[in-house]
Design an enzyme around this catalytic site. Structure first.
Site, short mmCIF file in Angstrom:
data_model
loop_
_atom_site.label_atom_id
_atom_site.label_comp_id
_atom_site.label_asym_id
_atom_site.label_seq_id
_atom_site.Cartn_x
_atom_site.Cartn_y
_atom_site.Cartn_z
CG ASP A 73 -1.86 1.17 1.28
OD1 ASP A 73 -1.73 2.06 0.43
OD2 ASP A 73 -2.73 1.18 2.17
CG ASN A 98 0.51 3.54 -13.70
OD1 ASN A 98 -0.05 4.24 -14.55
ND2 ASN A 98 -0.14 2.57 -13.07
CE1 TYR A 163 -5.39 12.15 -10.36
CE2 TYR A 163 -6.58 13.43 -12.01
CZ TYR A 163 -5.71 12.40 -11.68
OH TYR A 163 -5.15 11.63 -12.68
CE LYS A 167 -1.90 11.88 -11.34
NZ LYS A 167 -0.95 10.77 -11.41
N1 LIG Z 1 -7.61 7.09 -16.27
C1 LIG Z 1 -7.39 8.34 -16.60
O1 LIG Z 1 -8.24 9.02 -17.19
C2 LIG Z 1 -6.05 8.97 -16.31
C3 LIG Z 1 -5.68 10.13 -17.02
C4 LIG Z 1 -4.46 10.72 -16.75
C5 LIG Z 1 -3.61 10.17 -15.80
N2 LIG Z 1 -4.00 9.04 -15.14
C6 LIG Z 1 -3.06 8.51 -14.12
O2 LIG Z 1 -2.64 7.23 -14.56
C7 LIG Z 1 -2.27 6.44 -13.43
C8 LIG Z 1 -2.91 5.06 -13.54
O3 LIG Z 1 -4.31 5.21 -13.46
P1 LIG Z 1 -5.33 4.25 -14.22
O4 LIG Z 1 -6.16 5.10 -15.09
O5 LIG Z 1 -4.64 3.10 -14.83
O6 LIG Z 1 -6.25 3.82 -12.98
P2 LIG Z 1 -6.59 2.38 -12.37
O7 LIG Z 1 -7.04 1.44 -13.42
O8 LIG Z 1 -7.52 2.66 -11.24
O9 LIG Z 1 -5.18 1.88 -11.80
C9 LIG Z 1 -4.59 2.44 -10.66
C10 LIG Z 1 -3.51 1.53 -10.14
O10 LIG Z 1 -2.93 2.13 -8.97
C11 LIG Z 1 -2.95 1.19 -7.90
N3 LIG Z 1 -3.13 1.86 -6.61
C12 LIG Z 1 -4.13 2.68 -6.23
N4 LIG Z 1 -3.99 3.02 -4.94
C13 LIG Z 1 -2.86 2.41 -4.48
C14 LIG Z 1 -2.19 2.36 -3.23
N5 LIG Z 1 -2.67 2.98 -2.14
N6 LIG Z 1 -1.06 1.64 -3.13
C15 LIG Z 1 -0.58 0.96 -4.20
N7 LIG Z 1 -1.17 0.96 -5.41
C16 LIG Z 1 -2.30 1.67 -5.55
C17 LIG Z 1 -4.16 0.29 -8.21
O11 LIG Z 1 -4.03 -0.99 -7.62
P3 LIG Z 1 -4.78 -1.46 -6.26
O12 LIG Z 1 -6.14 -0.85 -6.28
O13 LIG Z 1 -4.74 -2.94 -6.32
O14 LIG Z 1 -3.93 -0.93 -5.16
C18 LIG Z 1 -4.05 0.17 -9.73
O15 LIG Z 1 -3.13 -0.82 -10.07
C19 LIG Z 1 -2.69 7.24 -12.20
O16 LIG Z 1 -1.56 7.90 -11.67
C20 LIG Z 1 -3.66 8.27 -12.76
O17 LIG Z 1 -3.71 9.44 -11.98
C21 LIG Z 1 -5.17 8.43 -15.37
#
Ligand SMILES: NC(=O)c1ccc[n+]([C@@H]2O[C@H](COP(=O)([O-])OP(=O)(O)OC[C@H]3O[C@@H](n4cnc5c(N)ncnc54)[C@H](OP(=O)(O)O)[C@@H]3O)[C@@H](O)[C@H]2O)c1
Length: 266
Positions: A73, A98, A163, A167
């Site tokens: 975590d 990530n 948020y 970023k």
């Molecule tokens: N989706 C979008 O629209 C978007 C756009 C721009 C940037 N991003 C960025 O891209 C990155 C990945 O996001 P995503 O879209 O792929 O979202 P996602 O599908 O929700 O994946 C997030 C990942 O982070 C892990 N995570 C969350 N909280 C955590 C914690 N406390 N400790 C360890 N791991 C943790 C989750 O795993 P567990 O839940 O198993 O811990 C999951 O593997 C993020 O930094 C997000 O801000 C996303």
């Protein structure tokens, strides 16, 4: 989308043998891990959900690569320490920062604990991991660091204020390190996607419109590493970012207020 053979070889030759992907259990992190496994990187994969990590490790494992799932975590310092500890003895060459999540809604209405946790995962854990691996990469005189920034990093965003602020921190850190670490042969990339269809929307309580599939995000990010300092995957996101380039920040913030109204469930 798949990496070309020449890109796979370039990445492996420049950053191999091991890569760490945080947040590898879903969305963008899973896609990046999948592409790196195909490029024959050994992988340390981390997230909180151990069962999911084990399942992914089984799927990605081949005869030629090792996969080390580490359930941790990252919202607590012990989780970051545990992850660092698990990499002792491994030659890590690539850090993919990530893991992250979002929140949305009127400021003050959301749980403070959740907002603080987001700050810890999105910023503090990234700082700690980057600090540690920068020291390793300097000794090795090579390395790569990818930061998951966002299109929201370039101005304040009403209804996703905290948020967007996390970023903005990531974008700024990445831009500075991309210059500072060049003499040490360490490549730094800020990836700033727009909406992506992943687990993100549900956790952030956002409705993701015009979202790209994670499969469209991984290859542009990895292909940009070592060649650019910033990448904006997806045509729509590029158009949005570049068309607003000359617009004053406070006007962009007003525009983003309207955009976020359409994205939040509040
Ligand atoms: N989706 C979008 O629209 C978007 C756009 C721009 C940037 N991003 C960025 O891209 C990155 C990945 O996001 P995503 O879209 O792929 O979202 P996602 O599908 O929700 O994946 C997030 C990942 O982070 C892990 N995570 C969350 N909280 C955590 C914690 N406390 N400790 C360890 N791991 C943790 C989750 O795993 P567990 O839940 O198993 O811990 C999951 O593997 C993020 O930094 C997000 O801000 C996303």
């Amino acid at each position: 989308m798949k990496l070309s053979d020449s890109e796979k070889s370039r990445l492996k030759a420049t950053y191999g043998e091991w890569a760490i992907v945080t947040g590898a259990s879903s969305g963008i992190g899973l896609e990046l891990a999948t592409q790196l496994a195909e490029a024959k990187f050994n992988l340390v994969l981390t997230a909180r959900n151990e069962e999911r990590l084990l399942e992914i490790a089984r799927k990605l494992k081949t005869k030629s690569i090792q996969i080390k799932p580490v359930a941790a975590d990252l919202s607590v310092p012990e989780g970051v320490k545990q992850l660092i500890q698990s990499t002792k003895g491994l030659t890590i060459g690539l850090l993919i920062n990530n893991a992250g999540f979002g929140t949305s809604g009127p400021f003050g209405n959301t749980s403070l604990q959740n907002e603080v946790n987001m700050l810890r995962v999105n910023c503090e854990a990234v700082l700690s991991l980057t600090h540690y691996f920068t020291q390793q990469f300097k000794k090795q005189q090579r390395g790569g660091i990818v930061f998951l920034s966002s299109l929201v990093a370039f101005q304040g965003v009403p209804y996703a204020a905290n948020y967007a602020a996390t970023k903005a921190y990531i974008q700024s850190l990445a831009e500075a390190l991309a210059v500072e670490l060049t003499p040490f042969h360490i490549d730094v990339l800020a990836a700033s996607p727009g909406p992506v269809d992943s687990g993100f929307g549900n956790r952030a309580n956002m409705i993701m419109k015009n979202a790209l599939a994670p499969a469209k995000i991984g290859v542009p990010i990895l292909s940009a590493l070592g060649k650019q300092k910033n990448v904006v995957p997806g045509l729509l996101s590029k158009v949005l970012l570049y068309s607003l380039r000359t617009v004053p920040r406070f006007v962009k913030t007003k525009i983003l207020e309207q955009v976020m109204r359409g994205f939040t469930r509040h």
